[in-house]
Design a protein around this motif. Sequence first.
Motif, PDB file in Angstrom:
ATOM      1  N   ARG A 101       0.852  -1.190   0.000  1.00 31.01           N
ATOM      2  CA  ARG A 101       0.000   0.000   0.000  1.00 31.01           C
ATOM      3  C   ARG A 101       0.885   1.237   0.000  1.00 31.01           C
ATOM      4  O   ARG A 101       2.097   1.151   0.189  1.00 31.01           O
ATOM      5  N   HIS A 102       0.272   2.385  -0.239  1.00 31.59           N
ATOM      6  CA  HIS A 102       1.058   3.611  -0.308  1.00 31.59           C
ATOM      7  C   HIS A 102       1.598   3.972   1.072  1.00 31.59           C
ATOM      8  O   HIS A 102       0.862   4.009   2.057  1.00 31.59           O
ATOM      9  N   LEU A 103       2.901   4.236   1.125  1.00 27.59           N
ATOM     10  CA  LEU A 103       3.577   4.624   2.357  1.00 27.59           C
ATOM     11  C   LEU A 103       4.566   5.735   2.042  1.00 27.59           C
ATOM     12  O   LEU A 103       5.215   5.718   0.989  1.00 27.59           O
ATOM     13  N   ILE A 128       9.593   1.227  -5.885  1.00 29.42           N
ATOM     14  CA  ILE A 128       9.471   2.138  -4.750  1.00 29.42           C
ATOM     15  C   ILE A 128       8.117   2.837  -4.729  1.00 29.42           C
ATOM     16  O   ILE A 128       7.481   2.966  -3.688  1.00 29.42           O
ATOM     17  N   ASP A 129       7.704   3.307  -5.901  1.00 25.95           N
ATOM     18  CA  ASP A 129       6.451   4.057  -6.009  1.00 25.95           C
ATOM     19  C   ASP A 129       5.859   3.733  -7.378  1.00 25.95           C
ATOM     20  O   ASP A 129       6.245   4.310  -8.382  1.00 25.95           O
ATOM     21  N   ALA A 135       0.881   1.340 -14.386  1.00 31.90           N
ATOM     22  CA  ALA A 135       1.011   2.429 -15.351  1.00 31.90           C
ATOM     23  C   ALA A 135       2.171   3.351 -14.968  1.00 31.90           C
ATOM     24  O   ALA A 135       2.574   3.420 -13.801  1.00 31.90           O
ATOM     25  N   THR A 136       2.717   4.057 -15.961  1.00 31.95           N
ATOM     26  CA  THR A 136       3.750   5.042 -15.686  1.00 31.95           C
ATOM     27  C   THR A 136       3.119   6.323 -15.154  1.00 31.95           C
ATOM     28  O   THR A 136       1.925   6.559 -15.392  1.00 31.95           O
ATOM     29  N   PRO A 137       3.885   7.142 -14.413  1.00 30.98           N
ATOM     30  CA  PRO A 137       5.297   6.977 -14.096  1.00 30.98           C
ATOM     31  C   PRO A 137       5.490   6.083 -12.874  1.00 30.98           C
ATOM     32  O   PRO A 137       4.583   5.952 -12.045  1.00 30.98           O
ATOM     33  N   PRO A 212       0.650  10.238  -4.983  1.00 29.68           N
ATOM     34  CA  PRO A 212      -0.230  10.154  -3.810  1.00 29.68           C
ATOM     35  C   PRO A 212      -0.722   8.750  -3.508  1.00 29.68           C
ATOM     36  O   PRO A 212      -1.297   8.512  -2.446  1.00 29.68           O
ATOM     37  N   ASN A 213      -0.502   7.802  -4.427  1.00 26.41           N
ATOM     38  CA  ASN A 213      -1.087   6.467  -4.202  1.00 26.41           C
ATOM     39  C   ASN A 213      -0.224   5.309  -4.696  1.00 26.41           C
ATOM     40  O   ASN A 213      -0.703   4.186  -4.770  1.00 26.41           O
ATOM     41  N   GLY A 214       1.027   5.538  -5.049  1.00 28.35           N
ATOM     42  CA  GLY A 214       1.878   4.459  -5.532  1.00 28.35           C
ATOM     43  C   GLY A 214       2.151   3.417  -4.458  1.00 28.35           C
ATOM     44  O   GLY A 214       2.257   3.740  -3.267  1.00 28.35           O
TER      45      GLY A 214
END
Length: 638
Positions: A101-103, A128-129, A135-137, A212-214
């Motif tokens: 999850r996003h951290l 990492i993200d 999808a990119t980036p 914000p959500n990677g």
Amino acid sequence: MTVLSASSPLGRAVTRLVTARTRAAATIAALAVTGAAVAVAVATSSPATAEPGNVVVSENFSSGSLPAGWNAVDGAWKVENGRLYGTSASSGENNKITFGRHLSDFRLEATMRFESVSAATRWASLGIDVPADGATPWWIATMRSGTTAANGLEFAQRTTVNAWVVTNTASAPYAAGTGRDVRVAVEVHGNQARWIFDGREAMRTNSLQRSPNGVQALFVNGGTVSYDDVTVTELPPNGYIRPEGSPFTVIAHRGASAAAPENTLVAQEIARKGGADWIENDVQPSKDGVPFILHDGTVDRTTDGSGNVRDLTAAQIKALDAGSWFGPQYVGERVPTLSEQLADLRNRGGSLLLEIKGKHTRAEVATIIQVIRDEQMMGRVFVQSFEVDALRYTYELAPELPLGLLRSSLDADPVAISRELHLTAYNPDGNALLAKPEVVAPLHAAGVAVMAWTMDSAGLWQRLERIGTDAVITNRASELAGWNSAFMQRASADPTVQITSPVDGARLDRAQSPVIAVAATNADTVTVTLDGNKSAVGRRLDLVKLTAGRHTVRTEVTGPEGTATATSTFTVTVSQAGLGYLILTSGAEPAAINAMTVKLVHAQYAELATYVDRQAGKLVPAEVASVIAADARTLALK
């Protein structure tokens, strides 16, 4: 009399066994020779900056299938033999699987092994993200199989137009190659990250552009890679505290001020190229409220003009020559605005330790913060000041910005004022800090980093390192970066050792004959034991004479800097093929070999064991008879 022929089923099986044994022996012998020459650098200290926090992901793939919530975005991903395998057929396939999850602050670690690659330039990565749909980036920490290349390790971004932006490269102390487990990790704090290779920091970046959500991911490119023991752990938010065994954070005072005119874009560029992690500069407003990068209250010393900064308009300041005073090659350099400096850092890389110089009103601080926001650099600016009010205003207006309090002398209670001002770092004069080094430990315990200013000699750097200082602000950033490299080389003098054969967890049948192989560095002596009995590097293990079940190889190396140990546990398995090999190589009389093989072919294992017991020391040598009988009884029970 039954004669074993090459065309019989057992005869063909035995032929395959002999061939397999020959190949295995040759392969393992080669591994022993190669392994003995491999230089391994492994740290004994963990780079983690705090005790592990919330474990978000912990996966050893023991279920036999892809874990719930893991999304195989593209490529072939499967779980087999307790590992996750990813395959990419060509260098054009950046195959990935997303999870977690996003951290903002976390440590992602895994055991990686290149099973096969199309070339040494092919790679695998820790994501990492990465958007959950791939999808990119996205941002990755990459490891090539040829990790000793100058770009063996990388931090890189894949952009929305499918172009690569590689922000940092480094070489690892040894080549990952193929067939070798490497424990890797990346520690992320916002836009900062450390690449950790087999326990030791290899490089760092402060150029990440976080989404914000990677989430997290694993990648493979141009080969097959397996992963094991993947964990994601949340970290405390202050990534500025230096992990034990890692070098200083290098902060270039007013840019490369020893090599170029201070507080200019050219000084910033030289510092960046020289290895500085951060650029330190000063900001204050012009008469018409434009924040400029200048240290002094007047322009007299560092430009061809004169007057107070606050009495000159932005147009007047921009017309000044800020380079000719330093050297003729810098004629025409201008005083940059804060906006221009941040744009340069955003486009060319780097982060800013920004000192709010002198008294500022709340409105003036608000203008500075708005410029930072407008330049999209909120995640790459650290604000410091001698002025407590400036720090209070900054926290009120932008609590997400990290804060540092500059001090010429130490406070009576640095921890208390750090809490009061919501400090990320306490930034004292380096000489004052060295006079009272005991303040470092309680600041670290409170989660506050320590950044010393302005220290320009190796002797002072060494003293600061010993007391646990996290970062050094210096006029000689490139020299400190070089000192850091030497520090890392000194730190890697500890002996290390790894058993490369037989590998830990191996399951071997009687037909195999592995050689004990050890890879060691900084070692003068190497001792090896097998099940507690003395053995030796290069010894070929005769699995015919070992009992079925688990066995342990242990090695200990000693060097000038201490000792290191390693163990590898392997299992000798029982199988019909292995038992056939035992019979054929037993040295028994031909009549006994024929009798035993007939019973083996017909799976008459109990009768085989009884026969061997009767012939032990007669037609069948006693030392191997007991092993044959034991294996036969094991098979009889299956």
